[in-house]
Design an enzyme around this catalytic site. Structure first.
Site, PDB file in Angstrom:
ATOM      1  N   ASP A   9      -0.838  21.141 -13.178  1.00 51.64           N
ATOM      2  CA  ASP A   9      -1.348  22.224 -12.355  1.00 51.64           C
ATOM      3  C   ASP A   9      -0.303  22.515 -11.275  1.00 51.64           C
ATOM      4  OD1 ASP A   9      -3.343  23.966 -11.070  1.00 51.64           O
ATOM      5  OD2 ASP A   9      -3.511  22.356  -9.597  1.00 51.64           O
ATOM      6  N   ASP A  11      -0.959  24.821  -7.783  1.00 58.97           N
ATOM      7  CA  ASP A  11      -1.458  24.904  -6.410  1.00 58.97           C
ATOM      8  C   ASP A  11      -2.252  23.658  -6.043  1.00 58.97           C
ATOM      9  OD1 ASP A  11      -0.361  27.426  -5.839  1.00 58.97           O
ATOM     10  OD2 ASP A  11      -2.025  28.432  -6.835  1.00 58.97           O
ATOM     11  N   GLY A  52      -8.433  31.648  -9.031  1.00 62.14           N
ATOM     12  CA  GLY A  52      -7.838  32.962  -9.254  1.00 62.14           C
ATOM     13  C   GLY A  52      -7.923  33.816  -8.006  1.00 62.14           C
ATOM     14  N   ARG A  85      -1.817  42.196  -5.131  1.00 59.41           N
ATOM     15  CA  ARG A  85      -0.360  42.398  -5.252  1.00 59.41           C
ATOM     16  C   ARG A  85       0.318  42.240  -3.893  1.00 59.41           C
ATOM     17  NH1 ARG A  85      -1.991  46.444  -8.897  1.00 59.41           N
ATOM     18  NH2 ARG A  85      -1.897  48.043  -7.268  1.00 59.41           N
ATOM     19  N   LYS A  87      -0.821  40.465  -1.363  1.00 57.52           N
ATOM     20  CA  LYS A  87      -0.880  39.037  -1.041  1.00 57.52           C
ATOM     21  C   LYS A  87       0.224  38.271  -1.762  1.00 57.52           C
ATOM     22  CE  LYS A  87      -2.160  34.820  -2.483  1.00 57.52           C
ATOM     23  NZ  LYS A  87      -1.951  34.144  -3.789  1.00 57.52           N
ATOM     24  N   THR A 124      -1.885  26.569 -15.092  1.00 56.16           N
ATOM     25  CA  THR A 124      -2.357  26.990 -13.779  1.00 56.16           C
ATOM     26  C   THR A 124      -3.027  28.358 -13.835  1.00 56.16           C
ATOM     27  OG1 THR A 124      -1.626  27.446 -11.496  1.00 56.16           O
ATOM     28  CG2 THR A 124      -0.104  28.017 -13.267  1.00 56.16           C
ATOM     29  N   ASN A 130       4.491  33.493  -9.063  1.00 57.16           N
ATOM     30  CA  ASN A 130       4.331  32.432  -8.072  1.00 57.16           C
ATOM     31  C   ASN A 130       4.938  31.124  -8.571  1.00 57.16           C
ATOM     32  OD1 ASN A 130       2.950  34.198  -6.431  1.00 57.16           O
ATOM     33  ND2 ASN A 130       0.935  33.280  -6.773  1.00 57.16           N
TER      34      ASN A 130
END
Length: 255
Positions: A9, A11, A52, A85, A87, A124, A130
């Site tokens: 994973d 985050d 999400g 977008r 963010k 993830t 990201n």
């Protein structure tokens, strides 16, 4: 059964991205859009029940801003996508400035796994961009190539705790779950990996340390370094200060 692959994973597992990364970027996007919304540390902990980014915005609107959601009507999906977008742009800027480091022991464990011939994958709900920028800014320009599969974002419609993203990664690697170890930080991640049949190592963080990890193969506070040992919260005792490949292989093969 011998261990063949580690499925990471991102985050909260590779890096503490949530409190001082994603949360900050959401607030910057809100301000840029002229919204007076502010996701505090405590509120963001509540919102993390939903995986999400777009789904998290929708959950927030339904629970905390229902009048706004109703007023948006049919334009709500477009609004959420645009806000997300924005963010993402702010979050990537934080990464590029080096403000989100890897968690202790992550680089060491990845280096050991590569030397020992374990296959690696990313699994993830965060966006591929990201993942790309986090790996590049923390591990180097070639780090994306360390991972055989990058299963990220909207590659499957149902996000964690659904097992779909793990099933996608396993199929892409041509591996059965019995030879893979998932590395997660949250109850949703554990539920996703377990539903796909994978044993799961959980490394907790500030937001997840009180969650229910019943059924996890191993729970630790971090992967650990020699000068900053890991603490086992559930499962077999480590053979040294760190979660390392030698321990993982031996413990995985134990009856």
């Amino acid at each position: 059964m011998s261990l063949q692959a580690l499925l990471f994973d991102v985050d909260g597992t590779l890096a503490d991205t949530e409190r001082d990364g994603h949360r900050v970027a959401f607030n910057q996007a809100f301000a840029e859009a002229g919204l007076d919304w502010e996701w505090s540390v405590a509120l963001y902990g509540e919102l993390l029940a939903v995986t999400g980014g777009k789904e998290r915005i929708r959950f927030y609107l339904q629970r905390h801003r229902p009048d706004f959601a109703r007023a948006a009507g049919d334009d709500l999906d477009t609004f959420i996508a645009g806000l997300h977008r924005s963010k993402t742009r702010h979050y990537l800027a934080l990464l590029e400035r080096g403000e989100i480091p890897l968690r202790p022991g992550v680089r060491r464990l990845l280096d050991e796994a590569r030397v020992e011939g374990l296959r690696l994958a990313i699994v993830t709900t965060t966006t591929p961009e990201n993942v790309d920028v986090l790996l590049r800014t923390t591990l180097g320009e070639d780090a994306l190539g360390w991972f055989e599969v990058i299963a990220a974002g909207d590659v499957v419609p149902a996000k964690k705790p659904a097992p779909d993203i793990y099933q996608y990664a396993l199929e892409a690697m041509g591996l059965g779950p019995e030879v893979c170890l998932a590395l997660e930080d949250s109850e949703n991640g554990l539920r996703s990996a377990a539903a796909a049949g994978c044993r799961t190592l959980v490394t907790v963080n500030e937001y997840t340390c009180q969650q229910d990890f019943s059924g996890a193969w191993l729970v630790v506070d971090q992967f650990g370094e020699a000068a900053a040992p890991a603490t086992v919260l559930q499962g077999a005792a480590l053979r040294g200060p760190c979660v390392d490949v030698a321990f993982l292989r031996a413990a995985f093969a134990a009856p």
